[in-house]
Design a protein around this motif. Structure first.
Motif, PDB file in Angstrom:
ATOM      1  N   THR A  46     -20.260 -68.331  39.273  1.00 36.95           N
ATOM      2  CA  THR A  46     -19.964 -68.575  37.866  1.00 36.95           C
ATOM      3  C   THR A  46     -21.180 -69.164  37.156  1.00 36.95           C
ATOM      4  O   THR A  46     -22.005 -69.857  37.757  1.00 36.95           O
ATOM      5  CB  THR A  46     -18.767 -69.521  37.700  1.00 36.95           C
ATOM      6  N   GLY A  47     -21.275 -68.870  35.871  1.00 41.15           N
ATOM      7  CA  GLY A  47     -22.373 -69.379  35.058  1.00 41.15           C
ATOM      8  C   GLY A  47     -21.922 -69.596  33.631  1.00 41.15           C
ATOM      9  O   GLY A  47     -20.825 -69.163  33.231  1.00 41.15           O
ATOM     10  N   LEU A  48     -22.758 -70.255  32.849  1.00 40.64           N
ATOM     11  CA  LEU A  48     -22.472 -70.585  31.459  1.00 40.64           C
ATOM     12  C   LEU A  48     -23.562 -69.991  30.574  1.00 40.64           C
ATOM     13  O   LEU A  48     -24.758 -70.238  30.799  1.00 40.64           O
ATOM     14  CB  LEU A  48     -22.433 -72.102  31.281  1.00 40.64           C
ATOM     15  N   VAL A  59     -28.385 -67.794  31.206  1.00 39.07           N
ATOM     16  CA  VAL A  59     -27.213 -68.280  31.929  1.00 39.07           C
ATOM     17  C   VAL A  59     -27.602 -69.487  32.775  1.00 39.07           C
ATOM     18  O   VAL A  59     -28.605 -69.452  33.494  1.00 39.07           O
ATOM     19  CB  VAL A  59     -26.624 -67.171  32.827  1.00 39.07           C
ATOM     20  N   GLU A  60     -26.816 -70.529  32.695  1.00 37.19           N
ATOM     21  CA  GLU A  60     -26.997 -71.703  33.541  1.00 37.19           C
ATOM     22  C   GLU A  60     -26.039 -71.607  34.720  1.00 37.19           C
ATOM     23  O   GLU A  60     -24.832 -71.419  34.528  1.00 37.19           O
ATOM     24  CB  GLU A  60     -26.729 -72.978  32.746  1.00 37.19           C
ATOM     25  N   GLU A  65     -26.420 -73.752  45.304  1.00 36.85           N
ATOM     26  CA  GLU A  65     -27.782 -74.283  45.367  1.00 36.85           C
ATOM     27  C   GLU A  65     -28.527 -74.138  44.047  1.00 36.85           C
ATOM     28  O   GLU A  65     -29.466 -74.869  43.770  1.00 36.85           O
ATOM     29  CB  GLU A  65     -28.566 -73.584  46.483  1.00 36.85           C
ATOM     30  N   LEU A  66     -28.124 -73.173  43.234  1.00 34.81           N
ATOM     31  CA  LEU A  66     -28.818 -72.909  41.967  1.00 34.81           C
ATOM     32  C   LEU A  66     -28.252 -73.712  40.801  1.00 34.81           C
ATOM     33  O   LEU A  66     -28.737 -73.576  39.674  1.00 34.81           O
ATOM     34  CB  LEU A  66     -28.743 -71.414  41.636  1.00 34.81           C
ATOM     35  N   LYS A  67     -27.230 -74.546  41.052  1.00 34.11           N
ATOM     36  CA  LYS A  67     -26.544 -75.265  39.980  1.00 34.11           C
ATOM     37  C   LYS A  67     -27.536 -75.997  39.078  1.00 34.11           C
ATOM     38  O   LYS A  67     -28.402 -76.729  39.544  1.00 34.11           O
ATOM     39  CB  LYS A  67     -25.552 -76.262  40.566  1.00 34.11           C
ATOM     40  N   VAL A  89     -19.293 -64.367  35.351  1.00 33.69           N
ATOM     41  CA  VAL A  89     -19.623 -64.168  36.762  1.00 33.69           C
ATOM     42  C   VAL A  89     -20.946 -63.408  36.791  1.00 33.69           C
ATOM     43  O   VAL A  89     -21.099 -62.394  36.111  1.00 33.69           O
ATOM     44  CB  VAL A  89     -18.523 -63.372  37.489  1.00 33.69           C
ATOM     45  N   TRP A  90     -21.906 -63.894  37.556  1.00 34.61           N
ATOM     46  CA  TRP A  90     -23.230 -63.278  37.562  1.00 34.61           C
ATOM     47  C   TRP A  90     -23.800 -63.295  38.974  1.00 34.61           C
ATOM     48  O   TRP A  90     -23.297 -63.994  39.869  1.00 34.61           O
ATOM     49  CB  TRP A  90     -24.175 -64.004  36.601  1.00 34.61           C
TER      50      TRP A  90
END
Length: 343
Positions: A46-48, A59-60, A65-67, A89-90
């Protein structure tokens, strides 16, 4: 007649050129997505969406680990239009590039028609609309009321924010006080601040903490200055008022989302001079004028237009001072701007 034909031809040519450009951009985007998906992409997560740039978005990452990291992402062709505030979703790719594969459901969305009348989302999943205005450029009740109607229609809490209150003087004070008195009487939350001097900013921060808010309003009212004051590390560009028109100049060109250290997010949207409501019905407009709530449906005639009809409950309330003339003027202006089929 010849001039009108020429304008139609020009409009057709402009639309044709824009359509061709959009098609070329979409083709390039599709090729970029195919190239990424043909390589090694990471797992779905998931992303924002924190900003939108034409056919790409930033996208954030919200997990793993990428948070907290930000990626420029391509969009699959079957996706709907995405806006700042959307959750998606990415899949991450190489060199900070990713692909958005799905849009998650929105809790709320703020929409407005574009210059062609096509309905476009402005921001998604927001809790509060902060309607920013200032002594200069001169505030217009009709624009404020349009935002209030949009907020009511979207089910989003509004906050009226007078910025640059240090610019109030003997010349503009009477009109401003009369404007503010109407909204105070109606019970709308209203703050007076000065981003330049810092007055009232602590109270504003308290309102924003823990919420997802969007700043809206005319160009030149100081939205970018407010962002800079609330988040000094951001340093958004600030533009001057036009010396000729007294109107604001556009400095924010795309809506962008910022995080507050104490929790909550803020979306700063580009300034506008008009806010169309062609996507709402007459009943929606009436619901947006909260002082009408107990009066709608009590007129003598069921199809009352609240204009000159005898036995009109709104006209009687206007005469008695329970409805302010400023608000009735806005209501009539908005109703007159609606497409006839929305009546």
């Amino acid at each position: 007649m010849a001039k009108r034909q020429l304008n139609r031809r020009q409009n057709w040519r402009i639309e044709k050129i824009q359509g061709e450009r959009a098609a070329r951009a979409a083709k390039r985007e599709s090729q970029a997505v195919e190239a990424l998906e043909g390589g090694d992409l990471g797992p779905e997560q998931t992303g924002l969406v924190i900003a939108h740039f034409g056919v790409q978005v930033e996208v954030e990452a919200l997990e793993g680990e990428l948070k907290g990291q930000v990626f420029r992402c391509h969009l699959r062709a079957n996706l709907p239009a995405l806006v700042t505030g959307d959750q998606v979703v990415w899949r991450p790719g190489n060199q900070g590039i990713g692909v958005i594969v799905a849009q998650l459901p929105r809790t709320t969305e703020l929409k407005r028609p574009d210059s062609r009348g096509q309905l476009k989302p402005v921001a998604a999943n927001v809790d509060m609309i902060v309607i920013v205005f200032a002594p200069l450029p001169e505030p217009h009740a009709n624009l404020i009321d349009r935002y209030l109607v949009a907020a009511e229609h979207a089910g989003i809490r509004p906050l009226l924010l007078l910025n640059k209150f240090d610019l109030i003087d003997e010349h503009n004070a009477p009109a401003l006080n009369a404007l503010l008195a109407v909204y105070r009487q109606l019970g709308y939350p209203l703050l007076e601040v000065s981003a330049h001097h810092g007055n009232g900013m602590e109270q504003l921060q308290q309102q924003l903490d823990g919420r997802i808010s969007v700043f809206v309003g005319q160009s030149g009212v100081g939205k970018s200055s407010l962002v800079n004051s609330l988040l000094p590390e951001v340093e958004t560009r600030v533009g001057p008022l036009s010396e000729l028109s007294g109107q604001g100049t556009h400095t924010t060109t795309t809506a962008r989302l910022f995080h507050f250290p104490g929790g909550g997010e803020l979306i700063d949207s580009p300034g506008i001079r008009e806010f169309g409501l062609g996507h709402v019905s007459r009943a929606d407009v009436e619901a947006g004028f909260i002082e009408f709530n107990d009066l709608i449906g009590t007129c003598r005639f069921r199809d009352c237009k609240h204009d000159r009809e005898p036995g009109c409950a709104l006209l009687k309330a206007l005469e008695d001072g329970r409805i302010q003339q400023q608000r009735m003027n806005s209501y009539r202006s908005i109703i007159a701007s609606l497409p006839q089929d929305t009546y």
